[in-house]
Design an enzyme around this catalytic site. Structure first.
Site, PDB file in Angstrom:
ATOM      1  N   GLU A 106      14.831 -11.770  36.325  1.00 59.02           N
ATOM      2  CA  GLU A 106      13.924 -11.117  37.280  1.00 59.02           C
ATOM      3  C   GLU A 106      13.257  -9.899  36.642  1.00 59.02           C
ATOM      4  O   GLU A 106      13.812  -9.292  35.725  1.00 59.02           O
ATOM      5  CB  GLU A 106      14.729 -10.650  38.505  1.00 59.02           C
ATOM      6  CG  GLU A 106      14.553 -11.520  39.738  1.00 59.02           C
ATOM      7  CD  GLU A 106      13.214 -11.316  40.453  1.00 59.02           C
ATOM      8  OE1 GLU A 106      12.236 -10.830  39.843  1.00 59.02           O
ATOM      9  OE2 GLU A 106      13.155 -11.666  41.644  1.00 59.02           O
ATOM     10  N   ASP A 107      12.097  -9.544  37.166  1.00 54.60           N
ATOM     11  CA  ASP A 107      11.418  -8.336  36.684  1.00 54.60           C
ATOM     12  C   ASP A 107      11.980  -7.085  37.352  1.00 54.60           C
ATOM     13  O   ASP A 107      12.302  -6.102  36.692  1.00 54.60           O
ATOM     14  CB  ASP A 107       9.892  -8.430  36.891  1.00 54.60           C
ATOM     15  CG  ASP A 107       9.500  -8.756  38.341  1.00 54.60           C
ATOM     16  OD1 ASP A 107      10.381  -9.075  39.169  1.00 54.60           O
ATOM     17  OD2 ASP A 107       8.291  -8.700  38.636  1.00 54.60           O
ATOM     18  N   ASP A 110      13.961  -4.850  44.382  1.00 54.92           N
ATOM     19  CA  ASP A 110      13.502  -3.805  45.294  1.00 54.92           C
ATOM     20  C   ASP A 110      14.352  -3.900  46.565  1.00 54.92           C
ATOM     21  O   ASP A 110      15.468  -3.385  46.596  1.00 54.92           O
ATOM     22  CB  ASP A 110      12.002  -4.073  45.530  1.00 54.92           C
ATOM     23  CG  ASP A 110      11.301  -3.006  46.330  1.00 54.92           C
ATOM     24  OD1 ASP A 110      11.447  -1.827  46.000  1.00 54.92           O
ATOM     25  OD2 ASP A 110      10.573  -3.350  47.284  1.00 54.92           O
ATOM     26  N   PHE A 159       6.175   2.752  42.793  1.00 53.62           N
ATOM     27  CA  PHE A 159       5.591   1.457  42.473  1.00 53.62           C
ATOM     28  C   PHE A 159       5.161   1.454  41.006  1.00 53.62           C
ATOM     29  O   PHE A 159       4.393   2.309  40.570  1.00 53.62           O
ATOM     30  CB  PHE A 159       4.399   1.136  43.375  1.00 53.62           C
ATOM     31  CG  PHE A 159       3.951  -0.285  43.244  1.00 53.62           C
ATOM     32  CD1 PHE A 159       4.610  -1.302  43.929  1.00 53.62           C
ATOM     33  CD2 PHE A 159       2.903  -0.618  42.409  1.00 53.62           C
ATOM     34  CE1 PHE A 159       4.225  -2.625  43.781  1.00 53.62           C
ATOM     35  CE2 PHE A 159       2.505  -1.953  42.262  1.00 53.62           C
ATOM     36  CZ  PHE A 159       3.176  -2.954  42.957  1.00 53.62           C
ATOM     37  N   ARG A 172      -0.376  -6.490  34.128  1.00 49.99           N
ATOM     38  CA  ARG A 172       0.806  -7.172  33.600  1.00 49.99           C
ATOM     39  C   ARG A 172       0.881  -7.067  32.076  1.00 49.99           C
ATOM     40  O   ARG A 172       1.953  -7.160  31.486  1.00 49.99           O
ATOM     41  CB  ARG A 172       0.775  -8.668  33.969  1.00 49.99           C
ATOM     42  CG  ARG A 172       0.852  -8.956  35.458  1.00 49.99           C
ATOM     43  CD  ARG A 172       1.069 -10.456  35.672  1.00 49.99           C
ATOM     44  NE  ARG A 172       0.831 -10.878  37.045  1.00 49.99           N
ATOM     45  CZ  ARG A 172       1.730 -10.830  38.032  1.00 49.99           C
ATOM     46  NH1 ARG A 172       2.937 -10.351  37.783  1.00 49.99           N
ATOM     47  NH2 ARG A 172       1.442 -11.249  39.238  1.00 49.99           N
TER      48      ARG A 172
HETATM   49  P1  IMP Z   1      12.293  -7.665  46.748  1.00 48.89           P
HETATM   50  O1  IMP Z   1      12.365  -9.021  47.373  1.00 48.89           O
HETATM   51  O2  IMP Z   1      11.912  -6.607  47.758  1.00 48.89           O
HETATM   52  O3  IMP Z   1      13.547  -7.273  45.983  1.00 48.89           O
HETATM   53  O4  IMP Z   1      11.065  -7.663  45.783  1.00 48.89           O
HETATM   54  C1  IMP Z   1      11.117  -8.165  44.516  1.00 48.89           C
HETATM   55  C2  IMP Z   1       9.724  -8.499  44.030  1.00 48.89           C
HETATM   56  O5  IMP Z   1       8.758  -7.578  44.507  1.00 48.89           O
HETATM   57  C3  IMP Z   1       9.664  -8.411  42.524  1.00 48.89           C
HETATM   58  O6  IMP Z   1       9.987  -9.636  41.924  1.00 48.89           O
HETATM   59  C4  IMP Z   1       8.230  -7.976  42.287  1.00 48.89           C
HETATM   60  O7  IMP Z   1       7.376  -9.102  42.188  1.00 48.89           O
HETATM   61  C5  IMP Z   1       7.843  -7.188  43.504  1.00 48.89           C
HETATM   62  N1  IMP Z   1       7.950  -5.717  43.287  1.00 48.89           N
HETATM   63  C6  IMP Z   1       8.870  -4.869  43.816  1.00 48.89           C
HETATM   64  N2  IMP Z   1       8.680  -3.608  43.407  1.00 48.89           N
HETATM   65  C7  IMP Z   1       7.607  -3.641  42.581  1.00 48.89           C
HETATM   66  C8  IMP Z   1       6.911  -2.623  41.798  1.00 48.89           C
HETATM   67  O8  IMP Z   1       7.249  -1.420  41.770  1.00 48.89           O
HETATM   68  N3  IMP Z   1       5.849  -3.076  41.061  1.00 48.89           N
HETATM   69  C9  IMP Z   1       5.446  -4.387  41.053  1.00 48.89           C
HETATM   70  N4  IMP Z   1       6.064  -5.353  41.750  1.00 48.89           N
HETATM   71  C10 IMP Z   1       7.132  -4.984  42.511  1.00 48.89           C
HETATM   72 MG    MG Z   2       4.630  -9.142  41.888  1.00 47.69          MG
END
Ligand code: IMP
Ligand code: MG
Length: 189
Positions: A106-107, A110, A159, A172
């Site tokens: 995963e990147d 959040d 962010f 990206r």
């Molecule tokens: P989650 O489901 O809220 O944990 O969100 C995860 C996904 O939200 C990641 O795989 C990202 O694609 C996107 N995301 C969350 N925070 C950021 C950020 O700070 N920058 C860019 N994408 C984000």
């Molecule tokens: Mg994204």
């Protein structure tokens, strides 16, 4: 502004994690993963598109153990900077993962909702093991409790873009992790 033709560098407020720091941490993660997976057969790195594609490419090349690669596309964000909460599969696996050692790449984590969803659907497909590696983690934003096995960096609630992560599908390609200037977000949700 984001889409007009200009130098991406001009949109950066600050670099949060520079290229050298990223690459050094990536090597350390690779050594840890190699040690944990030593002797295991059928290791599969499962990249969560699109954000993890650069991390996957570097991690895969850093790993000195045999492994296969697969891709899934999951979406929980629109083009904004906060999660919609609704997770959707945009592209599913073509291969069976039963009995295989799956490492989800995963990147960023959040709220944790994307990962919780991934874990649930993948566990139902009976892999031998399932672990998660994320480059970035925002612990202060977590809404659901989901185990994460390897974390590159804990970051504050900001962010971020770069190294695969986007804002409105841009940035990206930056080789570092950065925070955008507030005016870049002006006029969008
Ligand atoms: P989650 O489901 O809220 O944990 O969100 C995860 C996904 O939200 C990641 O795989 C990202 O694609 C996107 N995301 C969350 N925070 C950021 C950020 O700070 N920058 C860019 N994408 C984000
Ligand atoms: Mg994204």
């Amino acid at each position: 502004m984001a889409h007009t033709n200009h130098n991406l560098q001009d949109d950066i407020q600050k670099v949060l994690i520079d290229e050298r720091t990223l690459q050094a941490r990536l090597q350390a993660l690779a050594r840890q993963i190699e040690a944990d997976y030593a002797g295991k057969e059928d290791v599969l790195l499962l990249c969560v598109l699109k954000g993890a594609f650069i991390f996957l490419a570097d991690l895969s090349r850093a790993l000195q153990i045999p492994h296969q690669l697969e891709f899934m596309a999951i979406s929980s964000y629109g083009s904004g900077t906060t999660s919609s909460g609704a997770v959707q599969i945009m592209l599913d696996l073509k291969q069976d993962i039963a009995g295989r050692h799956v490492l989800v790449v995963e990147d960023i984590i959040d709220s944790g909702r994307t990962l919780q969803y991934m874990r649930r659907i993948l566990t139902a497909r009976s892999p031998a093991t399932i672990k998660i590696v994320t480059l970035l983690n925002k612990p202060s934003r977590r809404e659901v409790d989901v185990p994460v096995d390897y974390i590159g960096f804990d970051i504050p609630d900001e962010f971020v873009v770069g190294y695969g992560l986007d804002y409105a599908q841009l940035y990206r390609n930056l080789p570092y992790i950065a925070v955008l200037k507030p005016e870049v977000f002006a006029g969008s949700g």
